[in-house]
Each structure stands twice: as C-alpha cells, then as structure tokens.
Scaffold this motif. Structure first.
Motif, mmCIF file in Angstrom:
data_model
loop_
_atom_site.group_PDB
_atom_site.id
_atom_site.type_symbol
_atom_site.label_atom_id
_atom_site.label_comp_id
_atom_site.label_asym_id
_atom_site.label_seq_id
_atom_site.Cartn_x
_atom_site.Cartn_y
_atom_site.Cartn_z
ATOM 1 N N GLY A 217 0.808 -1.206 0.000
ATOM 2 C CA GLY A 217 0.000 0.000 0.000
ATOM 3 C C GLY A 217 0.845 1.261 0.000
ATOM 4 N N TYR A 218 0.240 2.367 0.480
ATOM 5 C CA TYR A 218 0.910 3.670 0.410
ATOM 6 C C TYR A 218 1.298 4.233 1.767
ATOM 7 N N CYS A 241 -10.436 2.042 -4.833
ATOM 8 C CA CYS A 241 -9.095 1.445 -4.786
ATOM 9 C C CYS A 241 -8.094 2.379 -4.118
ATOM 10 N N ILE A 242 -8.287 3.704 -4.232
ATOM 11 C CA ILE A 242 -7.388 4.661 -3.577
ATOM 12 C C ILE A 242 -7.596 4.620 -2.066
ATOM 13 N N SER A 248 -7.663 3.801 4.164
ATOM 14 C CA SER A 248 -8.777 4.581 4.703
ATOM 15 C C SER A 248 -10.113 3.894 4.446
ATOM 16 N N ASP A 249 -10.061 2.616 4.054
ATOM 17 C CA ASP A 249 -11.298 1.873 3.784
ATOM 18 C C ASP A 249 -11.910 1.280 5.047
ATOM 19 N N THR A 256 -8.628 -3.647 7.090
ATOM 20 C CA THR A 256 -8.470 -3.041 5.766
ATOM 21 C C THR A 256 -8.194 -4.105 4.705
ATOM 22 N N PHE A 257 -8.444 -3.732 3.477
ATOM 23 C CA PHE A 257 -8.248 -4.657 2.361
ATOM 24 C C PHE A 257 -6.806 -5.152 2.295
#
Length: 376
Positions: A217-218, A241-242, A248-249, A256-257
C-alpha cells in the motif's frame, strides 16, 4: 525526506554511470549503438537474488542483513547471467506443456501497456501463450475485490480455451502459469489468486514478475505531491481502490483490504518471484514495490508500525514457505537515465520513471535474457 535505501540505490547507480563515463574506449572495438544503446544512457539494474532466504524484520529493529549475495549489474551487450539452480519439472512423457503468461495493466491503463515485455517474453519462449488482460480496462477506480474477480474469470476462460485446444492435439501434460503486472495490476493479480475460481491453478504457478507494484500500500510514502493527488482522488472521485491503497477503507487497520490481502497466501505457490522497483518512481513507495522495511516504519512504535510489520512479514513468510521446487526471489532495482527529460513536473512527481517501465524494454531485455530459466 528520502528514505535511506532510496538515496543509497540512486547513489550507487550514479557512481556506476560516472565509472562508465571515465572508461577509455578501445578504438579497435565497435559497438552497435542502435542495438545496445549508449552504455552511459541505458538503465542501471541492481540485482539482489535470494534462494529461499529472506530476512525477518521486527517493527523497531535495524534492517536485518540478508544471507544472499547482492550483485550490481548494468545493461550491456553481454547477456549471459548467473546460472540458477532449477529442478527439471518437465520429466513427464506425452502431451505438451502449456506455458501461459497473463499481463495486467495498472491504474487507468490499457491492455497493451505491457506489450514490450510480452514481446521479449515471446522472443525467449515463442511457444508461450500470452493474455493481455482487458477485464479491468476502464474499470480500475473500483474495489480491488471486484477487479480481482474479473481477472480471475478472464484467466480461467483463457486457460480452459488453451487446454481444450491442446486436448485435440495430444493433450496437455503440464501447465506453467505466469503473471506480469504493472503498478496496481499487481494488486489485482494477487487479489485474483485469492479468488475461488483460480484455486485449482495455484499448483501450476510458475513466475511472477511485479513491475513497480504497491504490495504494501501507500503507508510511509515520502512523495508529498503525489500524496496530495491521492487525497484529491479520494475526495473528488471517490475511487475505492485509492481508499484501499491508503488504508482509509476501514477505521481498524486490521480490517483493511491490504491487511487481509497480505494474510492471503497469494505468493507462496510461485516458483520464481521478481520484484522490479525504481528509486525514481514517485508513484509507488520504494519499500512497497520491494516488499521490505523502510526506516520510517522501523522507527514507528505506534499500532500503524506494528500492523505494517505484520503485513510485511506475512508477505515474506510466503516466500520462505517450504516448496518442492527451488524458489528464486529477486529484487531488481532499475535506475533510468533521465538526463534527457530535464527538470519537469513528470520527473518531480516521479511519474516519468513509473511510465518509463512501459515505454522502454531494455531493462526487461537485460533481466529476461540474463535469467532465461525464469521465463520459459
């Protein structure tokens, strides 16, 4: 601030270029610049090769040293590489071996984005069956789960079609299934591999080539300009997807994913795993493309740091997992010559290197022809 490993990689590449510039040219030797290009202008490729040995990390410890050797290499006319120990898995008689390769584009990409890499693969292995995935073209802003499902369905249909064709000509004695992804295409690939539709094919996985994939991830991205762009995408476009890429999902990072994806066994069945990264690529965090610890995460004592380390070790554990075959794990650091680009917005935000992976194939030629056993 730039993470230490990023600066270190860039410095080593620059030293390599300077050493080439200082070399005395032998006037009796002639090099075809059209075929091989100017040695001082081609990408510098630093290769780190592991054979089933990957360092374990702790969230608050120094970077562990690897027991594997590291090699510095530059793209030059000489194409032979180190010999790799791979067992012969084509011992069966009768029927044909189906070697299938699936190429997956990135965010807002086109199904032909990876055509240069595909062309090199076909030069190495003219008998390979290639699928340039179209299932998610114009659909890369949604949920990774949905994108993975679409890719899985497309891949299964492709494989069944090829197996049925071989059945009419002596049968298929073995399947070798490889994947190549660019950018978030790698996340779509790993998501697809967790889908029930692809479970029967996991035993057939062969080579995985990840080109600048944000596998972690980021988190800990140091590119403030790009991070601002991601924030705008989330606010204005609502791209799911972002949200998943930036964790932040869900309020709980363990829900989280990406956390769940890293727990899924999406890597452990590949015989060969090749991670391509570039310190100049500002679109994907360097450590995320390489699946390794970065200084910012190492110094983070918060829950975020602990969760990140769990994700990292979940991925690395899959590459350490016992296998009946010798598993090759390589990190390939690609440093592009950007002197001709000048100082523009693309180079400043790191987009130039991210796209360079698609617009040139000399780095791929070097890696693939140096290690041909991994691609056929």
């Amino acid at each position: 601030a730039i993470c230490g490993p990023v600066q270190n990689s860039a410095s080593r590449a620059e030293l390599h270029r300077k050493s080439i510039a200082q070399m005395k040219i032998n006037t009796r030797s002639v090099q075809d610049m059209h075929i091989y290009a100017d040695p001082s202008r081609v990408p510098v490729v630093l290769i780190e090769q592991h054979v089933m040995v990957v360092p374990q990390h702790g969230s608050n410890k120094d970077l562990a040293s690897s027991s594997s050797e590291q090699k510095d290499t530059i793209v030059l006319p000489k194409l032979q590489g180190e010999s790799l120990v791979l067992k012969n898995i084509n011992g069966k008689k009768g029927g044909r071996v189906l070697r299938a390769v699936i190429f997956v584009h990135g965010f807002q990409g086109h199904h032909l984005d990876l055509r240069l890499v595909r062309n090199q693969w076909l030069l190495l292995d003219p008998g390979a069956e290639c699928l340039m995935s179209e299932a998610n073209e114009d659909k890369t802003s949604g949920d990774f789960k949905e994108m993975g499902g679409r890719l899985a369905g497309e891949a299964v249909a492709f494989l069944k079609k090829k197996v049925d064709k071989l059945a009419r000509h002596g049968g298929c004695k073995e399947l070798k299934l490889s994947f190549v992804g660019h950018s978030i295409g790698n996340i779509i690939i790993r998501t697809a591999l967790a889908e029930p539709a692809l479970q029967p094919y996991l035993k057939n996985l062969y080579t995985y080539m990840s080109i600048s994939g944000p596998h972690l991830g980021y988190w800990y991205s140091s590119n403030s300009l790009f991070n601002s762009g991601l924030w705008l995408l989330k606010k204005l476009k609502g791209a799911q997807c972002i949200h998943q890429l930036t964790f932040s999902d869900d309020q709980d990072p363990q829900n989280t994913f990406f956390y769940r994806l890293c727990k899924s066994k999406t890597l452990e069945n590949f015989k060969n795993i090749i991670l391509l990264s570039s310190p100049q690529d500002g679109y994907v965090p360097y450590h995320s493309a390489r699946i390794e610890l970065c200084p910012a995460a190492s110094a983070d004592n918060s829950r975020k740091g602990q969760v990140f380390t769990e994700m990292l070790n979940n991925c690395l554990d899959q590459m350490r997992a016992p296998s009946s075959e010798t598993r090759i794990f390589m990190r390939c650091d690609v440093n592009f010559d950007q002197s001709a680009h000048g100082r523009n917005l693309n180079t400043m935000i790191g987009r130039a290197a991210h796209i360079e992976f698609l617009e040139t194939d000399i780095y791929a030629r070097f890696i693939m022809w140096s290690f041909p056993e991994l691609f056929r």
